[in-house]
Structure formats: structure tokens, C-alpha cells
Design a protein around this motif. Sequence first.
Motif, PDB file in Angstrom:
ATOM      1  N   ALA A  15       0.827  -1.200   0.000  1.00 10.66           N
ATOM      2  CA  ALA A  15       0.000   0.000   0.000  1.00 10.66           C
ATOM      3  C   ALA A  15       0.865   1.254   0.000  1.00 10.66           C
ATOM      4  O   ALA A  15       0.566   2.228  -0.691  1.00 10.66           O
ATOM      5  CB  ALA A  15      -0.926  -0.019   1.216  1.00 10.66           C
ATOM      6  N   ALA A  16       1.961   1.219   0.774  1.00 11.23           N
ATOM      7  CA  ALA A  16       2.841   2.388   0.842  1.00 11.23           C
ATOM      8  C   ALA A  16       3.429   2.690  -0.532  1.00 11.23           C
ATOM      9  O   ALA A  16       3.472   3.843  -0.967  1.00 11.23           O
ATOM     10  CB  ALA A  16       3.947   2.140   1.861  1.00 11.23           C
ATOM     11  N   VAL A  17       3.863   1.637  -1.227  1.00 10.68           N
ATOM     12  CA  VAL A  17       4.475   1.828  -2.542  1.00 10.68           C
ATOM     13  C   VAL A  17       3.441   2.354  -3.541  1.00 10.68           C
ATOM     14  O   VAL A  17       3.702   3.291  -4.299  1.00 10.68           O
ATOM     15  CB  VAL A  17       5.106   0.499  -3.026  1.00 10.68           C
ATOM     16  CG1 VAL A  17       5.497   0.588  -4.498  1.00 10.68           C
ATOM     17  CG2 VAL A  17       6.318   0.152  -2.161  1.00 10.68           C
ATOM     18  N   LEU A  18       2.251   1.793  -3.518  1.00 13.45           N
ATOM     19  CA  LEU A  18       1.192   2.279  -4.421  1.00 13.45           C
ATOM     20  C   LEU A  18       0.893   3.750  -4.162  1.00 13.45           C
ATOM     21  O   LEU A  18       0.715   4.540  -5.094  1.00 13.45           O
ATOM     22  CB  LEU A  18      -0.089   1.457  -4.207  1.00 13.45           C
ATOM     23  CG  LEU A  18      -0.353   0.345  -5.202  1.00 13.45           C
ATOM     24  CD1 LEU A  18      -1.572  -0.456  -4.771  1.00 13.45           C
ATOM     25  CD2 LEU A  18      -0.545   0.884  -6.615  1.00 13.45           C
ATOM     26  N   ASP A  19       0.843   4.116  -2.899  1.00 11.08           N
ATOM     27  CA  ASP A  19       0.516   5.503  -2.580  1.00 11.08           C
ATOM     28  C   ASP A  19       1.622   6.455  -3.027  1.00 11.08           C
ATOM     29  O   ASP A  19       1.347   7.555  -3.499  1.00 11.08           O
ATOM     30  CB  ASP A  19       0.234   5.645  -1.079  1.00 11.08           C
ATOM     31  CG  ASP A  19      -0.607   6.881  -0.788  1.00 11.08           C
ATOM     32  OD1 ASP A  19      -1.497   7.194  -1.602  1.00 11.08           O
ATOM     33  OD2 ASP A  19      -0.358   7.548   0.226  1.00 11.08           O
ATOM     34  N   VAL A  20       2.877   6.004  -2.894  1.00 14.23           N
ATOM     35  CA  VAL A  20       3.997   6.844  -3.347  1.00 14.23           C
ATOM     36  C   VAL A  20       3.937   7.022  -4.871  1.00 14.23           C
ATOM     37  O   VAL A  20       4.121   8.130  -5.391  1.00 14.23           O
ATOM     38  CB  VAL A  20       5.354   6.219  -2.913  1.00 14.23           C
ATOM     39  CG1 VAL A  20       6.518   6.828  -3.687  1.00 14.23           C
ATOM     40  CG2 VAL A  20       5.545   6.398  -1.416  1.00 14.23           C
ATOM     41  N   ILE A  21       3.630   5.943  -5.589  1.00 14.71           N
ATOM     42  CA  ILE A  21       3.545   6.040  -7.052  1.00 14.71           C
ATOM     43  C   ILE A  21       2.383   6.972  -7.445  1.00 14.71           C
ATOM     44  O   ILE A  21       2.512   7.825  -8.318  1.00 14.71           O
ATOM     45  CB  ILE A  21       3.365   4.645  -7.690  1.00 14.71           C
ATOM     46  CG1 ILE A  21       4.586   3.768  -7.384  1.00 14.71           C
ATOM     47  CG2 ILE A  21       3.153   4.765  -9.200  1.00 14.71           C
ATOM     48  CD1 ILE A  21       4.415   2.301  -7.767  1.00 14.71           C
ATOM     49  N   ARG A  22       1.252   6.829  -6.751  1.00 19.47           N
ATOM     50  CA  ARG A  22       0.097   7.684  -7.042  1.00 19.47           C
ATOM     51  C   ARG A  22       0.443   9.161  -6.843  1.00 19.47           C
ATOM     52  O   ARG A  22       0.172  10.004  -7.692  1.00 19.47           O
ATOM     53  CB  ARG A  22      -1.068   7.328  -6.124  1.00 19.47           C
ATOM     54  CG  ARG A  22      -2.269   8.244  -6.269  1.00 19.47           C
ATOM     55  CD  ARG A  22      -3.286   8.074  -5.159  1.00 19.47           C
ATOM     56  NE  ARG A  22      -2.818   8.588  -3.878  1.00 19.47           N
ATOM     57  CZ  ARG A  22      -2.777   9.878  -3.548  1.00 19.47           C
ATOM     58  NH1 ARG A  22      -3.169  10.798  -4.406  1.00 19.47           N
ATOM     59  NH2 ARG A  22      -2.343  10.261  -2.375  1.00 19.47           N
ATOM     60  N   ALA A  23       1.079   9.442  -5.695  1.00 21.36           N
ATOM     61  CA  ALA A  23       1.369  10.836  -5.378  1.00 21.36           C
ATOM     62  C   ALA A  23       2.419  11.425  -6.326  1.00 21.36           C
ATOM     63  O   ALA A  23       2.371  12.606  -6.655  1.00 21.36           O
ATOM     64  CB  ALA A  23       1.838  10.945  -3.930  1.00 21.36           C
ATOM     65  N   ALA A  24       3.360  10.571  -6.790  1.00 19.93           N
ATOM     66  CA  ALA A  24       4.451  11.075  -7.622  1.00 19.93           C
ATOM     67  C   ALA A  24       4.054  11.219  -9.088  1.00 19.93           C
ATOM     68  O   ALA A  24       4.648  12.006  -9.814  1.00 19.93           O
ATOM     69  CB  ALA A  24       5.654  10.133  -7.505  1.00 19.93           C
ATOM     70  N   GLY A  25       3.073  10.473  -9.538  1.00 26.11           N
ATOM     71  CA  GLY A  25       2.756  10.453 -10.974  1.00 26.11           C
ATOM     72  C   GLY A  25       3.629   9.417 -11.655  1.00 26.11           C
ATOM     73  O   GLY A  25       3.179   8.332 -11.977  1.00 26.11           O
ATOM     74  N   THR A  26       4.915   9.755 -11.881  1.00 29.44           N
ATOM     75  CA  THR A  26       5.878   8.741 -12.342  1.00 29.44           C
ATOM     76  C   THR A  26       7.076   8.776 -11.414  1.00 29.44           C
ATOM     77  O   THR A  26       7.469   9.840 -10.928  1.00 29.44           O
ATOM     78  CB  THR A  26       6.363   8.996 -13.788  1.00 29.44           C
ATOM     79  OG1 THR A  26       6.969  10.282 -13.831  1.00 29.44           O
ATOM     80  CG2 THR A  26       5.240   8.916 -14.787  1.00 29.44           C
ATOM     81  N   ILE A  27       7.659   7.615 -11.181  1.00 24.23           N
ATOM     82  CA  ILE A  27       8.780   7.536 -10.233  1.00 24.23           C
ATOM     83  C   ILE A  27       9.576   6.258 -10.516  1.00 24.23           C
ATOM     84  O   ILE A  27       9.013   5.256 -10.970  1.00 24.23           O
ATOM     85  CB  ILE A  27       8.240   7.560  -8.770  1.00 24.23           C
ATOM     86  CG1 ILE A  27       9.377   7.718  -7.752  1.00 24.23           C
ATOM     87  CG2 ILE A  27       7.380   6.330  -8.462  1.00 24.23           C
ATOM     88  CD1 ILE A  27       8.885   8.040  -6.332  1.00 24.23           C
ATOM     89  N   SER A  28      10.868   6.303 -10.252  1.00 20.56           N
ATOM     90  CA  SER A  28      11.704   5.111 -10.445  1.00 20.56           C
ATOM     91  C   SER A  28      11.720   4.276  -9.169  1.00 20.56           C
ATOM     92  O   SER A  28      11.305   4.738  -8.103  1.00 20.56           O
ATOM     93  CB  SER A  28      13.139   5.537 -10.774  1.00 20.56           C
ATOM     94  OG  SER A  28      13.721   6.148  -9.626  1.00 20.56           O
ATOM     95  N   ARG A  29      12.246   3.058  -9.259  1.00 22.37           N
ATOM     96  CA  ARG A  29      12.360   2.220  -8.069  1.00 22.37           C
ATOM     97  C   ARG A  29      13.262   2.883  -7.028  1.00 22.37           C
ATOM     98  O   ARG A  29      12.987   2.820  -5.827  1.00 22.37           O
ATOM     99  CB  ARG A  29      12.906   0.837  -8.440  1.00 22.37           C
ATOM    100  CG  ARG A  29      11.867  -0.050  -9.155  1.00 22.37           C
ATOM    101  CD  ARG A  29      12.511  -1.335  -9.652  1.00 22.37           C
ATOM    102  NE  ARG A  29      11.555  -2.253 -10.264  1.00 22.37           N
ATOM    103  CZ  ARG A  29      11.068  -2.147 -11.493  1.00 22.37           C
ATOM    104  NH1 ARG A  29      11.407  -1.105 -12.259  1.00 22.37           N
ATOM    105  NH2 ARG A  29      10.220  -3.050 -11.977  1.00 22.37           N
ATOM    106  N   VAL A  30      14.317   3.530  -7.515  1.00 21.53           N
ATOM    107  CA  VAL A  30      15.217   4.219  -6.583  1.00 21.53           C
ATOM    108  C   VAL A  30      14.464   5.338  -5.848  1.00 21.53           C
ATOM    109  O   VAL A  30      14.619   5.533  -4.637  1.00 21.53           O
ATOM    110  CB  VAL A  30      16.451   4.795  -7.333  1.00 21.53           C
ATOM    111  CG1 VAL A  30      17.286   5.678  -6.411  1.00 21.53           C
ATOM    112  CG2 VAL A  30      17.290   3.655  -7.896  1.00 21.53           C
ATOM    113  N   GLY A  31      13.614   6.030  -6.597  1.00 20.80           N
ATOM    114  CA  GLY A  31      12.802   7.093  -5.988  1.00 20.80           C
ATOM    115  C   GLY A  31      11.881   6.538  -4.916  1.00 20.80           C
ATOM    116  O   GLY A  31      11.677   7.162  -3.861  1.00 20.80           O
ATOM    117  N   ILE A  32      11.328   5.356  -5.166  1.00 17.47           N
ATOM    118  CA  ILE A  32      10.429   4.741  -4.166  1.00 17.47           C
ATOM    119  C   ILE A  32      11.216   4.337  -2.924  1.00 17.47           C
ATOM    120  O   ILE A  32      10.753   4.507  -1.796  1.00 17.47           O
ATOM    121  CB  ILE A  32       9.696   3.516  -4.767  1.00 17.47           C
ATOM    122  CG1 ILE A  32       8.866   3.924  -5.980  1.00 17.47           C
ATOM    123  CG2 ILE A  32       8.786   2.880  -3.723  1.00 17.47           C
ATOM    124  CD1 ILE A  32       8.283   2.749  -6.751  1.00 17.47           C
TER     125      ILE A  32
END
Length: 427
Positions: A15-32
Motif C-alpha cells: 500500500a505504501a508503494v502504491l501511494d507513493v507512485i500515485r502521489a508522484a505520478g511517475t517515479i523510479s524504483r530508486v525514488g520509491i
Amino acid sequence: MNGAGRSIPHASSRAAVLDVIRAAGTISRVGIIEATGFTGATISTVVRGLIDDGLVLETGRAESTGGKPRVLLQLNRPARFAVGVHLDHSGLTYVLTDLSGAVVARMTRAGVGAEDPPLVVGRMAREVDALVDGAGVDRSRVLGLGLVAPGPLTAASGMRLTPPPMRHWEDYPLDRALREATGMPVVLDNDATAAALGEYWSGSIQDTSTFAALYMCTGIGSGLLVNGLTYHGASGNAGEIGHICVDADGPECWCGARGCTEVLAGPASVVAAARADPALARSAGLTGERKRVRPTVAAEFASVARAARRGDPAARALLERSARYLAVAARTLVTIMDLELLVLTGASLAIAGSTYLPVVRAELDRAFFARGTHAVDVRLSKSAATAPAIGAATMVLQTELVPLNQGLRVPANLAASDPHPARAGGA
Ligand SMILES: [Zn+2]
């Protein structure tokens, strides 16, 4: 980096990862990894699972400062949808959102008025069908339906202690009836809490914000978000500032107390005062007693607000008086919660917000206890009329995106749809 001991407001890394991707729009694995503090191995496992489940897509590559370019990830937005319904005496607002919370279809229909609850539920089921079919969305992709209404509500029995115009809804098993009529899982919540969530998801609020939506439609309420999570209180009815006292000797409120914000500042009190002034009643067009169906309080409040905007001094004075009481309630809320942001929202503030905004700002500039440490940002919502419906839909999406035990009441069949609730917990 160590994800294990880190205190983030998420119960599962998925859930945390999904929420980070949602908030960022696009993001790399390193960004997550940077955003969550989880290990590379955890992120790799979680992202693989999300891609396998069709919730996340790999999309292009970002320039890297060295080494190979990083793969970018984004939500697979049309993978899931949610329906949000805002039920109020004055209107029914529907939205269909994709997985990101973006509105893909919306419609507004007549309010529930004095109609019998079973008839309204039948109508809602037909209107939801029309919404989903009209958008060309496959129903198997619709996660469920969020319904929000004036509080207080209980999870088990729906509306309790309803305001006078909706008394016939008291103890009607709304969520069960709607679940049976639509065949969808149903989540029920307070309209003001949903409005706060809708403001947050519609993108203008930072993740770190501790903020409240100050909500006025037919009634007055507020919704609280702390780090992106709604604060519900013991029974899901936190933030009912319509019923905090702003005048100990004030008039009796329908809730049984005296001097409540709602009885002094609410649209019904503004309309009653306007009707008591024959010249203003005429100027605002409130004299149509012979009409077969009297307009709703929210519609008559809108008429007074329009008269104020045309420069009617009596209308302006009524709105400013209402705004002063609302501002005192806002100060109470901001002081108790030490808020950094207050968003004015709801259909009545969509119309009259320009009168209320400066009064609330002035009250907080002058009298907010913590003003020596920080100012409070007060803004008008950009989606004041639809924020509760958007929030209703995002409550359903949160069952996919955000863990389940944050005070949301999640139907068992939705909760069970997360096949990996504990997968790859913080390493
Ligand atoms: Zn009250």
C-alpha cells in the motif's frame, strides 16, 4: 536505509508503494526506496507484484546521472475504478474515478428531499448504472461504491441523529440496501471527512500537511487529514464543528445543545433571517411560497449569496454575521489540531466562499494561539461542489492503495481482495 523500524503511516509496504507512485505520478524504483525507506529487495518484490496484478506499469526511462537510465513506474489508471456518491437533502452528486482518483465521469441529480429512502436507493442504483455504462467502463473493474452523507453516521446502521430535513433516514440500513441494489461493495462515511479526502486526492495538498476541510453544504462540518490519512475518531464522527458551541447563551440547536455553530451560522439560519426581512426576502427571491415544492435550504442560501454579490447590504450583513461565527469555530478547530492549512469547501462555500474567506483569515491572523510559530494557510477549494463525492470514491480506492485499518470500514469482500496483505513487509 532501514524500513523495519521506520514509522510510516502505512500498514503494508504494498500500500505504501502504491501511494507513493500515485502521489508522484511517475517515479523510479530508486525514488520509491528514497520515499519509503524500504530496502531495494523489498521494493523490487513489491513492484513486481503490483505489475503482475496490473496496478502499475513500467513507462519509459529517466535520464540518469550515471549508469543505465532508470525505469519509470506509474499507476495503471484504468485498471480500477470507483464510484463516489454524495447524498444530501439538496442534491445527489455522482463521480466515477480511475485508480488515481481522477474523475472520468460525473453527474448531478435532484436531492433526496422528502422521498422515501427505498425509492431513493432504487434511483441511486439506476443512476450509478447510467454513470458507469455512460463512461464505457467494465463493471468488473469497479472496486465499489463510496457513499457519503451528513453525519453522524454509524457503520452498522447508517445515519443517526439526522438533521430535521432528513429525519426519515434515521436508522435506515443504507449501506446494506445500496449494496443489494447495486451489487457493489459499499463504504459509508461522513460527507465532511470525505470532502477533506477529496481535497487531498485532487492534488493541491502536500503529503505532509495536517489540514482540515471546513465544510458547508446544508449543514456545517469538518474533515481532518493527518499525513494523508483521515482522522475518524472513535465512531467516524470526528470534526463535527457544526455542533461546537460559539455562544453559550445562543439559541437551541436541533442536536439538543445551545449556541452551536450550525444554528448560528448555518445556511438554514441565514435563510430564516433573510425570510424575516421582507425587503431582503423579495430581493433574494425567497417569496415564492406558492411554489408547489419549496426550494432546498442550500438553494435558498445560494439565492441570498447571489443577492449579496449583487450588492444587497442586508444580504451581505447576514453572510458576514454567519462568517464571523464560522470563523470562531474554525479558530477552535485550528487551535485544537494545530493545523497548517484550512480549505473552505462544500456547495454553500462554493457559492459564498469569497465572503467567508477573508473573515476566517482575519480571525486566524488575529487570534490563532500558535500564530507566533506558524501562520495558517486558508484557501477556497477549487472543487468545492464535488469534493465529497470525489472523497467518497477515493475511500473505495484506499481499500486498494492504503492499508485497511486506518478507520475506514472496509467490506470483507474488498478487504479479502488484497491477496498479499503482508507481502514483503519492511525489511
Ligand atoms: Zn447542534
